[in-house]
Design an enzyme around this catalytic site. Structure first.
Site, PDB file in Angstrom:
ATOM      1  N   GLU A  59       0.822  -1.202   0.000  1.00  0.00           N
ATOM      2  CA  GLU A  59       0.000   0.000   0.000  1.00  0.00           C
ATOM      3  C   GLU A  59       0.860   1.258   0.000  1.00  0.00           C
ATOM      4  O   GLU A  59       1.845   1.348   0.722  1.00  0.00           O
ATOM      5  CB  GLU A  59      -0.923   0.023   1.225  1.00  0.00           C
ATOM      6  CG  GLU A  59      -2.005  -1.023   1.163  1.00  0.00           C
ATOM      7  CD  GLU A  59      -3.075  -0.821   2.216  1.00  0.00           C
ATOM      8  OE1 GLU A  59      -3.093   0.246   2.883  1.00  0.00           O
ATOM      9  OE2 GLU A  59      -3.902  -1.726   2.363  1.00  0.00           O
ATOM     10  N   GLU A  73       2.125   0.405   3.974  1.00  0.00           N
ATOM     11  CA  GLU A  73       2.246  -0.894   4.630  1.00  0.00           C
ATOM     12  C   GLU A  73       2.169  -2.005   3.598  1.00  0.00           C
ATOM     13  O   GLU A  73       1.840  -1.761   2.441  1.00  0.00           O
ATOM     14  CB  GLU A  73       1.138  -1.095   5.670  1.00  0.00           C
ATOM     15  CG  GLU A  73      -0.253  -1.186   5.062  1.00  0.00           C
ATOM     16  CD  GLU A  73      -1.351  -1.364   6.106  1.00  0.00           C
ATOM     17  OE1 GLU A  73      -1.032  -1.670   7.274  1.00  0.00           O
ATOM     18  OE2 GLU A  73      -2.522  -1.211   5.749  1.00  0.00           O
ATOM     19  N   ASN A  75       0.201  -5.677   3.239  1.00  0.00           N
ATOM     20  CA  ASN A  75      -0.785  -6.620   3.749  1.00  0.00           C
ATOM     21  C   ASN A  75      -0.436  -7.990   3.185  1.00  0.00           C
ATOM     22  O   ASN A  75      -0.534  -8.207   1.978  1.00  0.00           O
ATOM     23  CB  ASN A  75      -2.203  -6.221   3.355  1.00  0.00           C
ATOM     24  CG  ASN A  75      -2.685  -5.046   4.164  1.00  0.00           C
ATOM     25  OD1 ASN A  75      -2.798  -5.141   5.380  1.00  0.00           O
ATOM     26  ND2 ASN A  75      -2.941  -3.934   3.501  1.00  0.00           N
ATOM     27  N   ARG A  77      -1.696 -10.834   2.855  1.00  0.00           N
ATOM     28  CA  ARG A  77      -2.895 -11.657   2.729  1.00  0.00           C
ATOM     29  C   ARG A  77      -3.736 -11.096   1.592  1.00  0.00           C
ATOM     30  O   ARG A  77      -3.454 -10.023   1.077  1.00  0.00           O
ATOM     31  CB  ARG A  77      -3.707 -11.607   4.020  1.00  0.00           C
ATOM     32  CG  ARG A  77      -4.100 -10.169   4.359  1.00  0.00           C
ATOM     33  CD  ARG A  77      -4.967 -10.038   5.578  1.00  0.00           C
ATOM     34  NE  ARG A  77      -5.078  -8.676   6.046  1.00  0.00           N
ATOM     35  CZ  ARG A  77      -5.756  -7.706   5.443  1.00  0.00           C
ATOM     36  NH1 ARG A  77      -6.384  -7.930   4.313  1.00  0.00           N
ATOM     37  NH2 ARG A  77      -5.805  -6.503   5.960  1.00  0.00           N
TER      38      ARG A  77
END
Length: 191
Positions: A59, A73, A75, A77
């Site tokens: 992100e 960040e 993620n 997943r």
């Protein structure tokens, strides 16, 4: 995990309410092709450097005024909005993750060539008269349009309790371009 990483484009998740995403789409509108390529290459470099192995989302936040972007960040997943990526890329991300876990390399030879535009609207069980606070109760009527991809856990008679995430469905559409996708989303939501 072996240095080979591919990207499946970018998404825009700017439309939020109380830090909850409401609309997600791909390709992200208002990005130049140069900025889009730079962001994707930055994400690829990061994931190569950490020997990442699986689906994930890197992100960034983009300053609309300057075009500068900043890392936010990773993620590690699938995210709720992965469906719009699947619609435009033609890739089943869950299948890829299962095949990767089985020792295959499903991404081998993949080159991202997006087809069209996809938009997702999240439907929440909320009360707009109470500043969109989560709402509970029995679903007494529900109809989802057949010409959209619907991901949901609710049906007629489902009880929405206080022990839940207020998101009850995702409506995902795919169009030839953004205008077409927006029109399809408008029709799906109206129906």
């Amino acid at each position: 995990g072996k240095g080979h990483v591919v990207h499946l484009g970018e998404r825009d998740c700017s439309l939020q309410r109380r830090n909850q995403k409401v609309i997600e789409e791909t390709p992200a509108p208002n990005l130049t092709d140069e900025l889009r390529a730079e962001i994707c290459e930055t994400a690829l470099q990061l994931m190569r450097n950490v020997h990442y192995r699986s689906a994930g989302t890197v992100e960034f936040i983009v300053d609309a005024q300057t075009g500068n972007y900043y890392f936010l960040e990773v993620n590690t997943r699938l995210q709720v909005e992965h469906g719009v990526t699947e619609e435009v890329s033609g890739v089943d991300l869950v299948e890829w993750m299962i095949r990767l876990a089985a020792g295959e390399s499903p991404e081998s030879g993949y080159v991202h060539q997006p087809q069209g535009h996809s938009i997702q609207a999240r439907l929440y069980a909320e009360d707009p008269a109470k500043n969109f606070q989560p709402a509970t109760g029995i679903i007494t009527e529900v109809h989802f349009p057949e010409d959209a991809r619907i991901e949901t856990w609710v049906e007629l008679g489902t009880e929405v309790t206080a022990y839940y995430d207020p998101m009850i469905a995702k409506i995902i559409v795919h169009g030839a371009n953004r205008a077409d996708a927006l029109n399809k989303l408008s029709n799906a939501l109206s129906n």
